[in-house]
Design a protein around this motif. Structure first.
Motif, PDB file in Angstrom:
ATOM      1  N   TRP A 198      -4.705   9.547   9.208  1.00 35.19           N
ATOM      2  CA  TRP A 198      -4.877   8.162   8.753  1.00 35.19           C
ATOM      3  C   TRP A 198      -4.117   7.186   9.656  1.00 35.19           C
ATOM      4  O   TRP A 198      -4.631   6.133  10.031  1.00 35.19           O
TER       5      TRP A 198
ATOM      6  N   GLU B 207       0.848  -1.197   0.000  1.00 33.12           N
ATOM      7  CA  GLU B 207       0.000   0.000   0.000  1.00 33.12           C
ATOM      8  C   GLU B 207       0.879   1.242   0.000  1.00 33.12           C
ATOM      9  O   GLU B 207       1.893   1.300   0.693  1.00 33.12           O
TER      10      GLU B 207
ATOM     11  N   ARG C 206       0.296   5.341   0.506  1.00 35.12           N
ATOM     12  CA  ARG C 206      -0.588   6.456   0.844  1.00 35.12           C
ATOM     13  C   ARG C 206       0.176   7.747   0.564  1.00 35.12           C
ATOM     14  O   ARG C 206       1.219   7.999   1.179  1.00 35.12           O
TER      15      ARG C 206
END
Length: 289
Positions: free
Chosen positions: A218, A206, A208
């Motif tokens: 987050w 992932e 971000r």
């Protein structure tokens, strides 16, 4: 005395650093496979992981595995150096490139000093992978290893990045990433862009990418996995034209044309060329009176 140039494409003696997969076993190179089968000694950060890697690659390591990690690599150095004089010592870590925030430096430095051949089998690196995936301006960057663990040193480190114009890449623990991003947003500004890259090359990879403020929010709920962070370089503080006249004058004294000097200094400090030119002319006229 400078050692002779040696063909290290298929070394039989010396120290060989080898990058290992971050997560996806298919990133292992053929050279890594060959080295695992040919090495006389495999110096591994974790011998269990190194043996598991060889098994996953379907290769049989003929050499012996020895541990070489942060707390024993100084003591292990002379032993490995002796082995490297007559055979191949392969240095691997749990993932990525040895020495880059991983063991290996003690042996490589000693090998260079002793004129024992050293070469590298390039491959996966969390640093370059995160930089490429970040989508940020990373044409110039610095790598700072792991962020400081304690709050005070971490804040001081972040303060040093306020005017750093290069991107900074660093590793962080999932247990500390929320605090680090919160501090970064407070000190560097919530709008400064960054990317948090986790579980690189693995199933749940992932990335971000957002402002530090948004990333801090987050991360407050918790982030898992191996984490690499990239923070974009900062913008230089705005300067007053009058404060830059001396820099223009030094360039002119060095042979640069006034207009060229003004243009370059204005670009570096993000001020209007016309304002700086007027300030430079005023200073020049004052000095002639």
């Amino acid at each position: 005395m400078v050692p002779p140039v040696t063909d290290m494409s298929s070394p039989t003696t010396g120290v060989v650093l080898a990058a290992t997969p971050l997560g996806n076993i298919q990133d292992a190179s053929e050279r890594l496979r060959d080295a695992l089968t040919q090495a006389d000694v495999i110096a591994a950060e974790d011998t269990r992981r190194a043996k598991a890697l060889a098994a996953a690659l379907g290769v049989e390591a003929r050499g012996r595995f020895v541990s070489n990690f942060d707390h024993n690599e100084d003591a292990r150095r002379e032993e490995l150096l002796r082995e490297a004089r007559t055979g191949m010592v392969l240095v691997v870590t749990d993932a990525g490139m040895p020495i880059v925030s991983d063991p290996g430096l003690a042996l490589v430095a000693a090998a260079h000093d002793a004129q024992v051949p050293v070469t590298c089998i390039p491959g996966p690196s969390a640093v370059t992978t995160a930089l490429a995936l970040s989508g940020l301006n990373v044409g110039h960057f610095i790598f700072d290893g792991f962020a400081p663990r304690k709050a005070g040193p971490r804040e001081a480190w972040l303060e040093s990045l306020k005017l750093e114009r290069r991107a900074v890449c660093f590793f962080e623990s999932p247990h500390r990433i929320a605090a680090t991003l919160a501090d970064a947003a407070r000190i560097l500004g919530e709008g400064r862009r960054a990317a948090v890259c986790r579980e690189l090359t693995k199933t749940y990879e992932e990335v971000r990418r957002a402002g530090l403020g948004e990333l801090a929010e987050w991360a407050a709920d918790g982030v898992r996995g191996e984490i690499t962070v990239v923070i974009e370089g900062g913008e230089p503080e705005a300067a007053e034209p009058g404060d830059l006249v001396g820099e223009v004058a030094r360039r002119v004294d060095g042979g640069q044309r006034m207009k060229d000097a003004v243009k370059e200094v204005a670009r570096l400090h993000r001020v209007k060329s016309s304002s700086l030119y007027d300030a430079a002319l005023l200073a020049l006229s004052d000095s002639q009176e």
